[in-house]
Design an enzyme around this catalytic site. Structure first.
Site, short mmCIF file in Angstrom:
data_model
loop_
_atom_site.label_atom_id
_atom_site.label_comp_id
_atom_site.label_asym_id
_atom_site.label_seq_id
_atom_site.Cartn_x
_atom_site.Cartn_y
_atom_site.Cartn_z
N LYS A 163 35.70 50.61 36.39
CA LYS A 163 34.28 50.31 36.87
C LYS A 163 35.20 48.88 37.44
O LYS A 163 35.71 48.30 37.70
CB LYS A 163 33.91 49.49 35.62
CG LYS A 163 32.30 49.47 36.18
CD LYS A 163 31.52 48.27 34.75
CE LYS A 163 31.84 47.16 35.97
NZ LYS A 163 31.65 46.85 35.90
N GLU B 110 44.26 40.99 30.94
CA GLU B 110 44.28 39.90 31.65
C GLU B 110 43.24 38.89 31.38
O GLU B 110 42.01 39.38 32.46
CB GLU B 110 45.64 40.09 33.26
CG GLU B 110 46.15 38.94 33.38
CD GLU B 110 45.07 38.36 34.39
OE1 GLU B 110 44.58 36.98 33.63
OE2 GLU B 110 45.03 39.33 35.77
N CYS C 199 43.31 33.39 38.26
CA CYS C 199 43.40 32.71 37.15
C CYS C 199 44.22 32.33 36.72
O CYS C 199 44.55 31.49 35.43
CB CYS C 199 43.30 34.48 35.95
SG CYS C 199 44.58 35.31 37.30
N GLU D 212 38.61 26.62 31.77
CA GLU D 212 38.80 27.43 33.38
C GLU D 212 37.64 27.31 34.23
O GLU D 212 36.45 27.70 33.87
CB GLU D 212 38.61 28.84 32.92
CG GLU D 212 39.66 29.49 34.65
CD GLU D 212 39.73 30.99 34.07
OE1 GLU D 212 41.09 31.32 34.74
OE2 GLU D 212 39.11 31.57 33.61
#
Length: 541
Positions: A233, A309, A343, A439
Protein backbone atom coordinates in the site's frame (compact mmCIF):
# COMPACT_ATOMS: atom_id res chain seq x y z
CA UNK A 1 31.75 17.56 -5.65
CA UNK A 2 33.99 15.10 -3.91
CA UNK A 3 33.82 11.57 -5.26
CA UNK A 4 31.40 9.29 -3.45
CA UNK A 5 30.38 5.66 -3.58
CA UNK A 6 26.98 5.37 -5.22
CA UNK A 7 25.79 3.31 -2.26
CA UNK A 8 26.34 6.34 -0.04
CA UNK A 9 24.81 8.92 -2.33
CA UNK A 10 22.62 10.44 0.37
CA UNK A 11 25.53 11.44 2.54
CA UNK A 12 27.86 14.24 3.42
CA UNK A 13 30.92 14.07 5.70
CA UNK A 14 33.43 16.42 7.23
CA UNK A 15 35.75 15.63 4.35
CA UNK A 16 33.54 17.57 1.97
CA UNK A 17 34.21 21.18 1.18
CA UNK A 18 32.06 23.72 2.96
CA UNK A 19 32.53 26.25 0.17
CA UNK A 20 29.55 25.17 -1.89
CA UNK A 21 26.12 26.34 -0.68
CA UNK A 22 24.32 23.65 -2.65
CA UNK A 23 24.30 20.11 -1.34
CA UNK A 24 22.90 18.25 -4.30
CA UNK A 25 23.03 20.19 -7.53
CA UNK A 26 26.65 20.02 -8.54
CA UNK A 27 27.93 17.55 -11.09
CA UNK A 28 28.06 16.99 -14.82
CA UNK A 29 25.03 16.76 -17.06
CA UNK A 30 24.34 13.21 -18.14
CA UNK A 31 23.36 14.40 -21.60
CA UNK A 32 19.67 13.77 -21.01
CA UNK A 33 17.38 16.25 -22.69
CA UNK A 34 15.05 16.19 -19.72
CA UNK A 35 17.92 16.96 -17.37
CA UNK A 36 19.10 19.86 -19.55
CA UNK A 37 15.61 21.34 -19.68
CA UNK A 38 15.47 21.43 -15.88
CA UNK A 39 19.06 22.48 -15.21
CA UNK A 40 18.85 25.67 -17.29
CA UNK A 41 17.14 27.38 -14.36
CA UNK A 42 19.59 29.26 -12.17
CA UNK A 43 19.55 29.27 -8.42
CA UNK A 44 17.52 32.13 -7.01
CA UNK A 45 16.76 33.53 -3.60
CA UNK A 46 14.52 32.22 -0.85
CA UNK A 47 11.54 33.77 -2.61
CA UNK A 48 11.91 31.78 -5.83
CA UNK A 49 8.18 31.22 -6.25
CA UNK A 50 7.17 32.35 -9.70
CA UNK A 51 4.72 30.46 -11.91
CA UNK A 52 5.43 26.74 -11.40
CA UNK A 53 7.39 24.83 -14.02
CA UNK A 54 5.38 22.38 -16.10
CA UNK A 55 6.65 18.93 -15.05
CA UNK A 56 8.37 17.13 -17.96
CA UNK A 57 6.53 13.86 -17.42
CA UNK A 58 3.09 12.38 -18.00
CA UNK A 59 1.01 10.50 -15.45
CA UNK A 60 0.55 7.08 -17.07
CA UNK A 61 -0.73 4.85 -14.27
CA UNK A 62 -3.50 5.69 -11.83
CA UNK A 63 -5.28 2.35 -11.33
CA UNK A 64 -4.55 -0.40 -8.84
CA UNK A 65 -1.95 -2.98 -9.87
CA UNK A 66 -3.41 -6.38 -9.00
CA UNK A 67 -2.35 -9.75 -10.44
CA UNK A 68 -0.27 -8.08 -13.13
CA UNK A 69 -3.04 -5.81 -14.45
CA UNK A 70 -4.11 -2.23 -13.81
CA UNK A 71 -7.69 -2.30 -12.57
CA UNK A 72 -10.25 0.10 -11.12
CA UNK A 73 -11.09 0.02 -7.43
CA UNK A 74 -14.00 -2.32 -6.68
CA UNK A 75 -16.05 0.67 -5.57
CA UNK A 76 -15.09 2.71 -8.61
CA UNK A 77 -13.92 5.49 -6.28
CA UNK A 78 -10.91 7.70 -6.97
CA UNK A 79 -9.11 10.38 -4.97
CA UNK A 80 -6.93 13.32 -6.01
CA UNK A 81 -3.18 13.39 -5.59
CA UNK A 82 -2.02 16.97 -5.20
CA UNK A 83 0.95 19.07 -6.32
CA UNK A 84 2.60 20.40 -3.13
CA UNK A 85 3.83 23.45 -5.05
CA UNK A 86 0.28 24.68 -5.58
CA UNK A 87 -2.15 22.42 -3.73
CA UNK A 88 -3.79 21.68 -7.09
CA UNK A 89 -4.76 18.27 -8.44
CA UNK A 90 -2.24 16.30 -10.48
CA UNK A 91 -4.46 13.32 -11.23
CA UNK A 92 -7.19 11.14 -9.75
CA UNK A 93 -6.02 7.75 -8.52
CA UNK A 94 -8.01 4.61 -7.79
CA UNK A 95 -9.01 4.49 -4.12
CA UNK A 96 -8.41 0.99 -2.84
CA UNK A 97 -10.40 -0.27 0.12
CA UNK A 98 -10.93 -3.57 1.96
CA UNK A 99 -12.35 -5.39 -1.08
CA UNK A 100 -9.34 -4.35 -3.17
CA UNK A 101 -6.97 -5.53 -0.46
CA UNK A 102 -8.81 -8.85 -0.50
CA UNK A 103 -8.35 -9.12 -4.26
CA UNK A 104 -4.66 -8.23 -3.99
CA UNK A 105 -4.03 -10.70 -1.15
CA UNK A 106 -5.83 -13.47 -3.07
CA UNK A 107 -3.59 -12.80 -6.08
CA UNK A 108 -0.48 -12.81 -3.91
CA UNK A 109 -1.55 -16.01 -2.14
CA UNK A 110 -2.18 -17.81 -5.42
CA UNK A 111 1.15 -16.60 -6.79
CA UNK A 112 2.91 -17.90 -3.69
CA UNK A 113 1.10 -21.22 -3.35
CA UNK A 114 0.75 -22.13 -7.01
CA UNK A 115 2.87 -19.70 -9.02
CA UNK A 116 6.42 -19.96 -10.30
CA UNK A 117 8.10 -17.31 -8.13
CA UNK A 118 8.91 -19.30 -4.95
CA UNK A 119 9.72 -22.36 -7.06
CA UNK A 120 11.94 -20.43 -9.45
CA UNK A 121 15.68 -21.01 -9.07
CA UNK A 122 17.40 -18.28 -7.08
CA UNK A 123 19.47 -17.43 -10.14
CA UNK A 124 16.34 -16.80 -12.22
CA UNK A 125 14.91 -14.54 -9.52
CA UNK A 126 18.19 -12.65 -9.47
CA UNK A 127 18.09 -12.09 -13.22
CA UNK A 128 14.60 -10.59 -13.05
CA UNK A 129 15.65 -8.24 -10.25
CA UNK A 130 18.74 -7.17 -12.18
CA UNK A 131 16.67 -6.51 -15.32
CA UNK A 132 14.35 -4.42 -13.20
CA UNK A 133 17.27 -2.36 -11.84
CA UNK A 134 18.39 -1.73 -15.42
CA UNK A 135 14.88 -0.55 -16.34
CA UNK A 136 14.77 1.83 -13.37
CA UNK A 137 18.09 3.25 -14.48
CA UNK A 138 16.74 3.75 -18.01
CA UNK A 139 13.64 5.51 -16.66
CA UNK A 140 15.45 7.64 -14.08
CA UNK A 141 14.39 10.99 -15.54
CA UNK A 142 10.69 10.12 -15.70
CA UNK A 143 10.65 8.58 -12.22
CA UNK A 144 12.54 11.51 -10.69
CA UNK A 145 10.19 14.04 -12.30
CA UNK A 146 7.13 12.11 -11.14
CA UNK A 147 8.55 11.84 -7.61
CA UNK A 148 9.22 15.59 -7.50
CA UNK A 149 5.78 16.48 -8.87
CA UNK A 150 3.93 14.26 -6.37
CA UNK A 151 6.20 14.84 -3.37
CA UNK A 152 7.75 18.30 -3.74
CA UNK A 153 11.37 17.26 -3.22
CA UNK A 154 14.04 18.91 -5.42
CA UNK A 155 14.29 17.25 -8.82
CA UNK A 156 18.06 17.03 -8.67
CA UNK A 157 17.87 15.31 -5.29
CA UNK A 158 15.46 12.73 -6.70
CA UNK A 159 17.43 12.26 -9.91
CA UNK A 160 21.04 12.33 -8.71
CA UNK A 161 20.69 11.00 -5.20
CA UNK A 162 17.59 8.87 -4.71
CA UNK A 163 17.10 7.05 -8.02
CA UNK A 164 20.72 5.78 -8.04
CA UNK A 165 20.10 4.51 -4.50
CA UNK A 166 16.98 2.63 -5.66
CA UNK A 167 19.01 0.99 -8.43
CA UNK A 168 21.82 0.16 -6.01
CA UNK A 169 19.42 -1.39 -3.51
CA UNK A 170 17.81 -3.69 -6.07
CA UNK A 171 21.18 -4.76 -7.44
CA UNK A 172 22.29 -5.48 -3.89
CA UNK A 173 19.22 -7.61 -3.18
CA UNK A 174 19.52 -9.31 -6.57
CA UNK A 175 22.79 -10.78 -5.29
CA UNK A 176 21.14 -12.49 -2.34
CA UNK A 177 18.74 -15.22 -3.63
CA UNK A 178 21.44 -17.86 -4.21
CA UNK A 179 23.23 -17.00 -0.96
CA UNK A 180 20.37 -17.68 1.45
CA UNK A 181 21.69 -20.90 2.96
CA UNK A 182 20.47 -23.30 5.59
CA UNK A 183 22.54 -25.23 8.11
CA UNK A 184 23.34 -28.82 8.98
CA UNK A 185 23.49 -29.16 12.76
CA UNK A 186 25.13 -31.99 14.71
CA UNK A 187 22.68 -33.31 17.29
CA UNK A 188 22.99 -35.56 20.31
CA UNK A 189 22.07 -39.05 19.16
CA UNK A 190 21.55 -40.70 15.78
CA UNK A 191 19.74 -37.88 13.97
CA UNK A 192 20.39 -35.76 10.90
CA UNK A 193 19.27 -32.15 11.46
CA UNK A 194 18.74 -29.59 8.71
CA UNK A 195 17.89 -25.93 9.37
CA UNK A 196 15.97 -24.50 6.40
CA UNK A 197 15.32 -20.84 5.63
CA UNK A 198 12.01 -20.62 3.80
CA UNK A 199 10.10 -17.64 2.33
CA UNK A 200 7.52 -16.44 4.82
CA UNK A 201 4.66 -16.18 2.28
CA UNK A 202 2.50 -13.15 1.53
CA UNK A 203 4.08 -9.93 2.80
CA UNK A 204 1.98 -6.84 3.43
CA UNK A 205 3.95 -3.61 3.12
CA UNK A 206 2.92 -0.02 3.89
CA UNK A 207 5.29 2.75 2.77
CA UNK A 208 5.39 6.47 3.63
CA UNK A 209 5.35 9.64 1.53
CA UNK A 210 8.74 11.19 2.33
CA UNK A 211 10.89 8.80 0.25
CA UNK A 212 8.37 6.78 -1.81
CA UNK A 213 10.81 5.13 -4.22
CA UNK A 214 13.54 4.41 -1.68
CA UNK A 215 11.00 2.97 0.75
CA UNK A 216 9.64 0.81 -2.09
CA UNK A 217 13.16 -0.58 -2.54
CA UNK A 218 13.69 -1.07 1.21
CA UNK A 219 10.54 -3.19 1.42
CA UNK A 220 10.18 -4.93 -1.94
CA UNK A 221 13.85 -5.81 -2.50
CA UNK A 222 14.39 -8.22 0.42
CA UNK A 223 10.90 -9.70 0.16
CA UNK A 224 11.47 -10.66 -3.48
CA UNK A 225 15.01 -11.89 -2.86
CA UNK A 226 13.63 -14.37 -0.31
CA UNK A 227 10.93 -15.65 -2.70
CA UNK A 228 7.86 -14.00 -1.17
CA UNK A 229 4.87 -12.34 -2.78
CA UNK A 230 3.73 -8.84 -1.86
CA UNK A 231 0.78 -6.53 -1.37
CA UNK A 232 2.08 -2.99 -1.05
CA UNK A 233 0.00 0.00 0.00
CA UNK A 234 1.46 3.32 -1.10
CA UNK A 235 1.00 6.55 0.83
CA UNK A 236 -2.14 8.42 -0.23
CA UNK A 237 -0.07 11.60 -0.65
CA UNK A 238 2.36 10.00 -3.13
CA UNK A 239 0.79 7.10 -5.04
CA UNK A 240 2.19 7.72 -8.53
CA UNK A 241 5.74 6.35 -8.53
CA UNK A 242 4.85 3.03 -6.88
CA UNK A 243 2.46 2.28 -9.73
CA UNK A 244 5.02 3.30 -12.36
CA UNK A 245 7.85 1.27 -10.85
CA UNK A 246 5.52 -1.68 -10.29
CA UNK A 247 4.84 -1.72 -14.01
CA UNK A 248 8.59 -1.80 -14.68
CA UNK A 249 8.97 -4.85 -12.43
CA UNK A 250 6.45 -6.72 -14.56
CA UNK A 251 8.25 -5.61 -17.70
CA UNK A 252 11.38 -7.19 -16.20
CA UNK A 253 9.58 -10.55 -16.06
CA UNK A 254 7.99 -10.67 -12.62
CA UNK A 255 5.11 -13.17 -12.72
CA UNK A 256 1.55 -11.87 -12.16
CA UNK A 257 0.44 -11.66 -8.54
CA UNK A 258 3.94 -11.50 -7.06
CA UNK A 259 3.74 -7.73 -6.56
CA UNK A 260 0.40 -5.98 -6.09
CA UNK A 261 0.18 -2.21 -5.49
CA UNK A 262 -2.90 -0.69 -3.88
CA UNK A 263 -3.30 3.06 -3.47
CA UNK A 264 -5.66 4.24 -0.76
CA UNK A 265 -5.99 5.58 2.76
CA UNK A 266 -4.70 4.23 6.06
CA UNK A 267 -8.00 3.71 7.91
CA UNK A 268 -9.43 1.71 4.99
CA UNK A 269 -6.80 0.04 2.79
CA UNK A 270 -4.00 0.18 5.37
CA UNK A 271 -6.12 -1.22 8.19
CA UNK A 272 -7.49 -3.97 5.95
CA UNK A 273 -3.96 -5.04 5.02
CA UNK A 274 -2.65 -4.93 8.59
CA UNK A 275 -5.55 -7.02 9.91
CA UNK A 276 -5.84 -9.47 6.99
CA UNK A 277 -5.89 -13.09 8.08
CA UNK A 278 -4.09 -14.34 4.97
CA UNK A 279 -1.12 -11.97 5.18
CA UNK A 280 1.88 -13.75 6.71
CA UNK A 281 4.10 -10.78 7.53
CA UNK A 282 3.71 -7.00 7.75
CA UNK A 283 6.23 -4.18 7.29
CA UNK A 284 5.39 -0.55 8.00
CA UNK A 285 7.27 2.74 7.83
CA UNK A 286 5.64 5.86 9.24
CA UNK A 287 4.86 7.65 12.46
CA UNK A 288 5.15 6.00 15.86
CA UNK A 289 1.47 6.61 16.63
CA UNK A 290 0.36 4.88 13.43
CA UNK A 291 2.90 2.12 14.02
CA UNK A 292 1.17 1.29 17.31
CA UNK A 293 -2.15 0.92 15.47
CA UNK A 294 -0.58 -1.30 12.82
CA UNK A 295 1.03 -3.51 15.47
CA UNK A 296 -2.26 -3.85 17.33
CA UNK A 297 -4.18 -4.77 14.17
CA UNK A 298 -1.58 -7.39 13.27
CA UNK A 299 -1.71 -8.87 16.77
CA UNK A 300 -5.50 -8.98 16.95
CA UNK A 301 -5.80 -10.74 13.59
CA UNK A 302 -3.43 -13.64 12.98
CA UNK A 303 -0.50 -12.48 15.12
CA UNK A 304 1.59 -11.87 12.00
CA UNK A 305 5.16 -10.69 12.64
CA UNK A 306 5.66 -6.96 12.10
CA UNK A 307 8.67 -4.85 11.15
CA UNK A 308 8.33 -1.18 12.09
CA UNK A 309 10.54 1.76 11.07
CA UNK A 310 9.08 4.72 12.95
CA UNK A 311 9.82 8.22 14.18
CA UNK A 312 12.94 9.84 15.54
CA UNK A 313 14.31 12.87 17.34
CA UNK A 314 17.97 12.34 16.65
CA UNK A 315 20.65 14.17 18.67
CA UNK A 316 23.45 15.90 16.74
CA UNK A 317 26.24 16.40 19.30
CA UNK A 318 28.95 18.99 18.54
CA UNK A 319 31.91 18.83 20.91
CA UNK A 320 34.17 21.79 21.68
CA UNK A 321 37.00 20.54 19.42
CA UNK A 322 34.81 20.19 16.30
CA UNK A 323 35.48 22.31 13.22
CA UNK A 324 32.65 24.83 13.53
CA UNK A 325 32.35 25.78 9.86
CA UNK A 326 32.19 22.21 8.63
CA UNK A 327 29.92 21.06 11.41
CA UNK A 328 27.49 23.93 10.82
CA UNK A 329 27.12 22.76 7.22
CA UNK A 330 26.62 19.17 8.32
CA UNK A 331 24.08 20.16 10.95
CA UNK A 332 22.22 22.14 8.31
CA UNK A 333 22.20 19.14 5.99
CA UNK A 334 21.24 16.75 8.80
CA UNK A 335 18.11 18.77 9.61
CA UNK A 336 16.96 20.50 6.41
CA UNK A 337 17.53 17.63 3.95
CA UNK A 338 14.28 16.69 2.18
CA UNK A 339 12.49 19.74 3.66
CA UNK A 340 13.20 18.32 7.12
CA UNK A 341 10.89 15.40 6.30
CA UNK A 342 13.30 12.67 7.31
CA UNK A 343 12.78 10.26 10.21
CA UNK A 344 16.45 10.32 11.21
CA UNK A 345 16.94 14.10 10.82
CA UNK A 346 19.42 15.60 13.27
CA UNK A 347 16.66 17.56 14.95
CA UNK A 348 18.24 18.17 18.38
CA UNK A 349 21.52 20.02 17.80
CA UNK A 350 23.54 19.93 21.04
CA UNK A 351 26.51 22.32 20.90
CA UNK A 352 29.20 22.71 23.55
CA UNK A 353 28.98 26.02 25.42
CA UNK A 354 32.50 27.09 24.37
CA UNK A 355 31.51 27.28 20.69
CA UNK A 356 27.75 27.76 21.06
CA UNK A 357 27.44 31.45 20.12
CA UNK A 358 29.68 31.10 17.07
CA UNK A 359 27.80 28.00 15.95
CA UNK A 360 24.39 29.69 16.29
CA UNK A 361 25.44 32.73 14.26
CA UNK A 362 26.84 30.57 11.46
CA UNK A 363 23.84 28.22 11.51
CA UNK A 364 21.57 31.25 11.13
CA UNK A 365 23.65 32.59 8.24
CA UNK A 366 23.56 29.20 6.49
CA UNK A 367 19.79 28.95 6.88
CA UNK A 368 19.35 32.45 5.44
CA UNK A 369 21.31 31.37 2.35
CA UNK A 370 19.13 28.31 1.79
CA UNK A 371 17.19 28.55 -1.47
CA UNK A 372 13.52 27.65 -1.35
CA UNK A 373 11.21 27.42 -4.33
CA UNK A 374 9.87 25.34 -7.18
CA UNK A 375 11.66 21.98 -6.84
CA UNK A 376 11.97 21.72 -10.63
CA UNK A 377 14.41 24.63 -10.44
CA UNK A 378 17.86 24.51 -8.90
CA UNK A 379 16.80 25.04 -5.31
CA UNK A 380 17.73 23.30 -2.09
CA UNK A 381 14.24 23.14 -0.60
CA UNK A 382 10.79 22.59 -2.04
CA UNK A 383 7.40 22.63 -0.33
CA UNK A 384 6.21 20.45 2.54
CA UNK A 385 4.17 17.46 1.42
CA UNK A 386 0.63 18.76 2.07
CA UNK A 387 -1.53 21.22 3.97
CA UNK A 388 -1.72 19.02 7.07
CA UNK A 389 2.07 18.76 7.44
CA UNK A 390 2.48 22.44 6.53
CA UNK A 391 0.11 23.53 9.29
CA UNK A 392 1.70 21.10 11.78
CA UNK A 393 5.16 22.61 11.21
CA UNK A 394 3.82 26.15 11.62
CA UNK A 395 2.17 25.13 14.91
CA UNK A 396 5.49 23.83 16.23
CA UNK A 397 7.19 27.06 15.22
CA UNK A 398 4.54 28.99 17.15
CA UNK A 399 5.10 26.67 20.12
CA UNK A 400 8.83 27.38 20.04
CA UNK A 401 8.22 31.12 20.09
CA UNK A 402 5.69 30.85 22.91
CA UNK A 403 8.13 28.69 24.91
CA UNK A 404 10.68 31.54 24.77
CA UNK A 405 13.15 29.83 22.48
CA UNK A 406 14.96 32.51 20.45
CA UNK A 407 13.82 32.63 16.83
CA UNK A 408 17.02 33.34 14.91
CA UNK A 409 15.47 33.28 11.44
CA UNK A 410 12.52 31.97 9.45
CA UNK A 411 9.37 31.18 11.36
CA UNK A 412 6.80 31.74 8.65
CA UNK A 413 5.43 30.48 5.35
CA UNK A 414 6.61 31.69 1.94
CA UNK A 415 4.07 32.95 -0.58
CA UNK A 416 0.36 32.41 -0.75
CA UNK A 417 0.30 29.24 -2.86
CA UNK A 418 1.62 25.80 -1.99
CA UNK A 419 3.26 24.60 1.20
CA UNK A 420 6.57 26.47 1.41
CA UNK A 421 8.13 27.31 4.80
CA UNK A 422 11.14 29.51 5.54
CA UNK A 423 14.15 27.63 6.92
CA UNK A 424 13.81 28.20 10.65
CA UNK A 425 16.46 28.22 13.39
CA UNK A 426 15.82 28.39 17.14
CA UNK A 427 18.50 28.93 19.78
CA UNK A 428 18.27 28.86 23.57
CA UNK A 429 16.15 25.71 23.24
CA UNK A 430 15.50 23.72 26.41
CA UNK A 431 14.92 19.97 26.64
CA UNK A 432 11.38 20.34 27.98
CA UNK A 433 10.15 22.38 24.99
CA UNK A 434 7.95 20.61 22.46
CA UNK A 435 10.32 21.57 19.64
CA UNK A 436 13.03 19.57 21.46
CA UNK A 437 10.81 16.58 22.21
CA UNK A 438 8.44 15.99 19.29
CA UNK A 439 9.21 14.90 15.75
CA UNK A 440 8.41 18.08 13.80
CA UNK A 441 9.21 16.66 10.35
CA UNK A 442 9.92 20.06 8.87
CA UNK A 443 12.63 22.70 8.29
CA UNK A 444 13.03 23.71 11.95
CA UNK A 445 16.45 23.50 13.60
CA UNK A 446 16.63 23.52 17.42
CA UNK A 447 20.03 24.33 18.92
CA UNK A 448 20.67 23.40 22.56
CA UNK A 449 23.71 24.07 24.78
CA UNK A 450 25.69 21.57 26.86
CA UNK A 451 28.74 21.63 29.12
CA UNK A 452 29.69 18.09 30.23
CA UNK A 453 29.85 14.85 28.24
CA UNK A 454 27.90 12.83 30.80
CA UNK A 455 25.19 15.48 30.81
CA UNK A 456 24.72 15.50 27.05
CA UNK A 457 24.62 11.69 26.96
CA UNK A 458 21.85 11.67 29.55
CA UNK A 459 19.90 14.40 27.75
CA UNK A 460 20.36 12.83 24.31
CA UNK A 461 19.00 9.52 25.62
CA UNK A 462 16.07 11.10 27.44
CA UNK A 463 13.63 10.58 24.60
CA UNK A 464 11.11 7.95 23.55
CA UNK A 465 12.96 7.64 20.24
CA UNK A 466 16.22 5.95 19.30
CA UNK A 467 16.61 5.96 15.54
CA UNK A 468 19.90 7.77 14.90
CA UNK A 469 22.50 10.14 16.33
CA UNK A 470 25.47 12.19 15.19
CA UNK A 471 28.77 12.76 17.02
CA UNK A 472 31.25 15.45 15.98
CA UNK A 473 34.70 15.53 17.56
CA UNK A 474 38.38 15.09 16.69
CA UNK A 475 38.96 12.99 19.83
CA UNK A 476 38.65 9.24 19.13
CA UNK A 477 38.13 8.39 22.80
CA UNK A 478 35.29 10.89 23.08
CA UNK A 479 33.79 9.56 19.83
CA UNK A 480 33.94 5.99 21.15
CA UNK A 481 32.41 6.97 24.49
CA UNK A 482 29.49 8.75 22.82
CA UNK A 483 28.84 6.19 20.08
CA UNK A 484 28.58 3.37 22.63
CA UNK A 485 26.54 5.37 25.14
CA UNK A 486 23.89 6.70 22.75
CA UNK A 487 20.83 4.46 22.52
CA UNK A 488 20.22 4.65 18.78
CA UNK A 489 20.19 2.22 15.88
CA UNK A 490 22.71 4.27 13.87
CA UNK A 491 25.43 6.59 15.19
CA UNK A 492 27.23 8.66 12.58
CA UNK A 493 30.65 9.96 13.65
CA UNK A 494 31.78 13.11 11.81
CA UNK A 495 29.22 12.47 9.09
CA UNK A 496 25.45 12.23 8.75
CA UNK A 497 22.80 10.64 6.50
CA UNK A 498 25.27 8.04 5.19
CA UNK A 499 23.15 5.22 3.81
CA UNK A 500 24.52 2.07 2.23
CA UNK A 501 22.64 -0.97 0.97
CA UNK A 502 24.75 -3.24 3.17
CA UNK A 503 24.31 -1.19 6.38
CA UNK A 504 21.27 -2.02 8.56
CA UNK A 505 18.85 0.76 9.48
CA UNK A 506 16.33 0.80 12.30
CA UNK A 507 15.79 2.06 15.80
CA UNK A 508 15.76 1.48 19.51
CA UNK A 509 12.77 2.11 21.77
CA UNK A 510 9.74 3.66 20.02
CA UNK A 511 11.63 4.17 16.78
CA UNK A 512 10.70 0.69 15.66
CA UNK A 513 11.19 -3.06 15.56
CA UNK A 514 13.64 -4.85 13.30
CA UNK A 515 16.09 -3.59 10.68
CA UNK A 516 15.91 -2.63 7.03
CA UNK A 517 18.66 -2.95 4.41
CA UNK A 518 21.61 -5.32 4.67
CA UNK A 519 21.54 -9.03 5.50
CA UNK A 520 19.41 -8.24 8.56
CA UNK A 521 16.46 -7.20 6.39
CA UNK A 522 16.33 -10.72 4.92
CA UNK A 523 15.55 -12.13 8.36
CA UNK A 524 12.21 -10.28 8.23
CA UNK A 525 11.07 -12.32 5.24
CA UNK A 526 12.26 -15.83 6.13
CA UNK A 527 10.90 -18.63 8.28
CA UNK A 528 13.31 -20.95 10.08
CA UNK A 529 12.43 -24.65 9.97
CA UNK A 530 14.22 -27.56 11.64
CA UNK A 531 13.98 -30.93 9.87
CA UNK A 532 15.07 -33.92 11.97
CA UNK A 533 15.42 -37.45 10.55
CA UNK A 534 16.83 -40.60 12.23
CA UNK A 535 20.09 -42.11 11.09
CA UNK A 536 20.50 -45.90 11.02
CA UNK A 537 23.98 -47.14 11.90
CA UNK A 538 25.74 -43.87 10.99
CA UNK A 539 29.46 -44.04 10.22
CA UNK A 540 29.94 -40.71 11.97
CA UNK A 541 27.87 -38.14 13.87
Amino acid sequence: MAARRISSVISRSLAYSSASPLLFFLGKDSGSGLHRSISRYTTGTAALLEEPVTPPVEVKYTKLLINGDFVDAASGKTFPTLDPRTGEEIARVAEGEAEDINRAVSAARKAFDDGPWPKMTPYERSKIMLRFADLVEQHTDELAALETWDNGKPFQQARKEELPMVVRLFRYYAGWPDKIHGLTVPADGNHHVQILHEPIGVAGQIIPWNFPLIMFAYKVGPALACGNTIVLKSAEQTPLTALYIGKLLHEAGLPPGVLNVVSGFGPTAGAALASHMDVDKLAFTGSTDTGKIVLELAAKSNLKPVTLELGGKSPFIVCEDADVDKTVNLAHFALFFNQGQCCCAGSRTYVHEKIYDEFVEKAKARALRRTVGDPFKNVEQGPQIDSEQFQKVLRYIKSGIESNAKLECGGDKIGSKGYFIKPTVFSDVKDDMLIAQDEIFGPVQSILKFRELDDVIRRANTTRYGLAAGVFTKDIDRANTLSRALRAGTVWVNCFHVFDAAVPFGGYKMSGIGREKSIYSLHNYLQVKAVVTPLKNPTWL
